[in-house]
Design an enzyme around this catalytic site. Sequence first.
Site, PDB file in Angstrom:
ATOM      1  N   LYS A  99     -76.582  19.886 -18.141  1.00  0.00           N
ATOM      2  CA  LYS A  99     -76.087  19.856 -16.762  1.00  0.00           C
ATOM      3  C   LYS A  99     -75.654  21.258 -16.321  1.00  0.00           C
ATOM      4  CE  LYS A  99     -72.418  17.652 -14.069  1.00  0.00           C
ATOM      5  NZ  LYS A  99     -71.395  16.592 -14.045  1.00  0.00           N
ATOM      6  N   GLU A 128     -74.343  25.178 -27.878  1.00  0.00           N
ATOM      7  CA  GLU A 128     -75.219  24.539 -28.876  1.00  0.00           C
ATOM      8  C   GLU A 128     -76.630  24.375 -28.322  1.00  0.00           C
ATOM      9  OE1 GLU A 128     -72.323  23.531 -27.782  1.00  0.00           O
ATOM     10  OE2 GLU A 128     -71.070  22.644 -29.348  1.00  0.00           O
ATOM     11  N   GLY A 165     -71.898  13.819 -17.138  1.00  0.00           N
ATOM     12  CA  GLY A 165     -72.819  13.967 -18.269  1.00  0.00           C
ATOM     13  C   GLY A 165     -73.066  12.652 -19.002  1.00  0.00           C
ATOM     14  N   ARG A 166     -71.983  11.931 -19.316  1.00  0.00           N
ATOM     15  CA  ARG A 166     -72.143  10.695 -20.108  1.00  0.00           C
ATOM     16  C   ARG A 166     -72.660   9.527 -19.269  1.00  0.00           C
ATOM     17  NH1 ARG A 166     -67.183  12.549 -19.701  1.00  0.00           N
ATOM     18  NH2 ARG A 166     -65.502  11.394 -18.692  1.00  0.00           N
ATOM     19  N   GLU A 220     -64.655   9.179 -24.238  1.00  0.00           N
ATOM     20  CA  GLU A 220     -64.524  10.397 -23.431  1.00  0.00           C
ATOM     21  C   GLU A 220     -64.004  10.051 -22.038  1.00  0.00           C
ATOM     22  OE1 GLU A 220     -66.878  14.560 -23.647  1.00  0.00           O
ATOM     23  OE2 GLU A 220     -68.066  12.946 -22.848  1.00  0.00           O
ATOM     24  N   HIS A 225     -72.793  -6.458 -44.792  1.00  0.00           N
ATOM     25  CA  HIS A 225     -72.851  -6.123 -46.218  1.00  0.00           C
ATOM     26  C   HIS A 225     -72.031  -4.872 -46.519  1.00  0.00           C
ATOM     27  CE1 HIS A 225     -76.020  -9.099 -47.042  1.00  0.00           C
ATOM     28  NE2 HIS A 225     -76.250  -8.912 -45.764  1.00  0.00           N
ATOM     29  N   LYS A 264     -63.664  24.267 -27.383  1.00  0.00           N
ATOM     30  CA  LYS A 264     -64.783  25.160 -27.042  1.00  0.00           C
ATOM     31  C   LYS A 264     -64.292  26.597 -26.900  1.00  0.00           C
ATOM     32  CE  LYS A 264     -67.617  22.087 -24.208  1.00  0.00           C
ATOM     33  NZ  LYS A 264     -68.139  21.882 -22.871  1.00  0.00           N
TER      34      LYS A 264
END
Length: 558
Positions: free
Chosen positions: A216, A222, A279-280, A365, A396, A524
């Site tokens: 965005k 990263e 973003g999410r 978030e 399990h 950050k």
Amino acid sequence: MRPERVILNAKSPLINSPAWMALLDHFERVNQIHMVDLFEQDSDRFSRYSIQFNEMLLDYSKNRVTDVTMQLLFDLAKQANIEKFRDKMFAGEKINNTEGRAVLHTALRNRSDKPVFVDDENVMPLVENELAKMREFSEKVRKGEWIGYAGLPITNIVNIGIGGSDLGPNMVCRALEPYSHKSLRVHFVSNVDASHIEQMLIHLRPETTLFIIASKTFTTQETLTNAETAKKWFLEGAGRATEDDIAKHFVAVSTNEEKVKAFGIDPKNMFRFWDWVGGRYSLWSAVGLSSAIYVGMDNFIELLEGAHEMDKHFQEAPLEENMPVILAMLGIWYGNFFNAESSAVLPYDHNLRMLPAYLEQADMESNGKSVDREGRQATYSTGKIIWGAEGINGQHAFYQLLHQGTRLIPTDFIASVQSHGNHHNHSQILASNFLAQTEALMKGRDMEETRQQLVEANIELHKAENRLPHMIFGGNQPSNSIVIKKLTPRSLGSLLAMYEHKIFVQGMVWNLNSYDQWGVELGKKLAHNILDELESGDDLFDHDSSTKGLLDWFRTNS
Ligand code: G6Q
């Protein structure tokens, strides 16, 4: 010096509000009720506590609630003005108050002909335009008409992005695998650990690879680092590609044209979205380009249609029959009154295996905040810890704790009736486990019945008595069952939109801004400082002794 945590010296008034106090009072009276009794008292409980929406069923009867509980929870939702805020969100009002932004992922999937305005501009033509561009491009790639620099069609698509620019499209591609193009493969690179991109590139050829750089802001460290590495691999690999060839192999999805250009991607190869898409919440936008290519634009539109239908349900259904509202209020009941700290998402559909990770971000978030919309300290619990994994595997592994641990962990069990697999016997086994688990969680295992079973198994009396306490369990563990007829693009769209709106409702009850994420900023900033120190070898900033010790350990061992 310890940081001053709350700026306004005031406490959020929620817990003194009438609806909250009424729930608290009610909780004192009903918190010992066992669901087994509730089912025994009411043979109609399933039909009264379940809702159907298109081809989806929500059964919330296995919850520790009575009619009064539900009514009081709806009163709380009304007191929080859910409907008013919901309408504001859909109308493009700037409900993201800390960033001064509208919250309009719903406009991305608005399939009606109603306009949606942001600052007096109807954004629907922008949305339609971008969808048309996605269609044109994705069809070219799928038909083998988007030809790479060596004259070959694209066979591998690599989405480089992180967080919201990764989890959503990644989860959608996995969920809709049965609809995918059989000659295309899609990959997602998010981690800046070089192992991620290197281990993937080793299997690819520059001539047939398309990179989608999804960011965005187009400033995310990263993503840009991975994108640069991909570009280098493309240019310096064995294929002898040149700078001019980049246009055929790199496209961008972003809101930031300037940065996209600076990276070397031609704006005509840029797919846009806007600051009113979080973003999410962006998988519905051009961030979904990888999924649109993988499953085809018609299926992508179906995904949007399914979400739009859920949007309409959320807007139109009365609170008492509103799936996102019911799920949200049940979550508040457990989180704020029973003090449940976490909630598990347990899909019984292999293709939904990434849903828990996706919802972890969407929920935590959004609602992992401790200050309300007015900047006051929230003196109540807010976002719960969301976790989960494929249910059948969990049985399990970690289900032991759900059944016999000391904590209350409400669960969402999600299943589709019709599998995309061809082996009916597998589906029957999966379904039987799905059904058995929620029943077991609710009923538990009774002492007398267990003793009887041990006797019948000819276990010696003293051994049976010793084993008995370990074998019985109390049950009364709540679960929602969400059952879809088949996992299709449309039903997936509805399912995801349902969770988005659930998160919205909870955020509004807690009076949070669910659409910012200041909490991720500090790390950050500090990482940038520490990177300078790692690269230069100099001590440039003050650190506590732990961070300093760790930093030195990295330096000496690198
Ligand atoms: C989502 C968050 C976050 C964001 C990533 C990537 O709501 O803001 O997960 O999506 O940090 O950001 P960019 O898309 O800007 O690279």
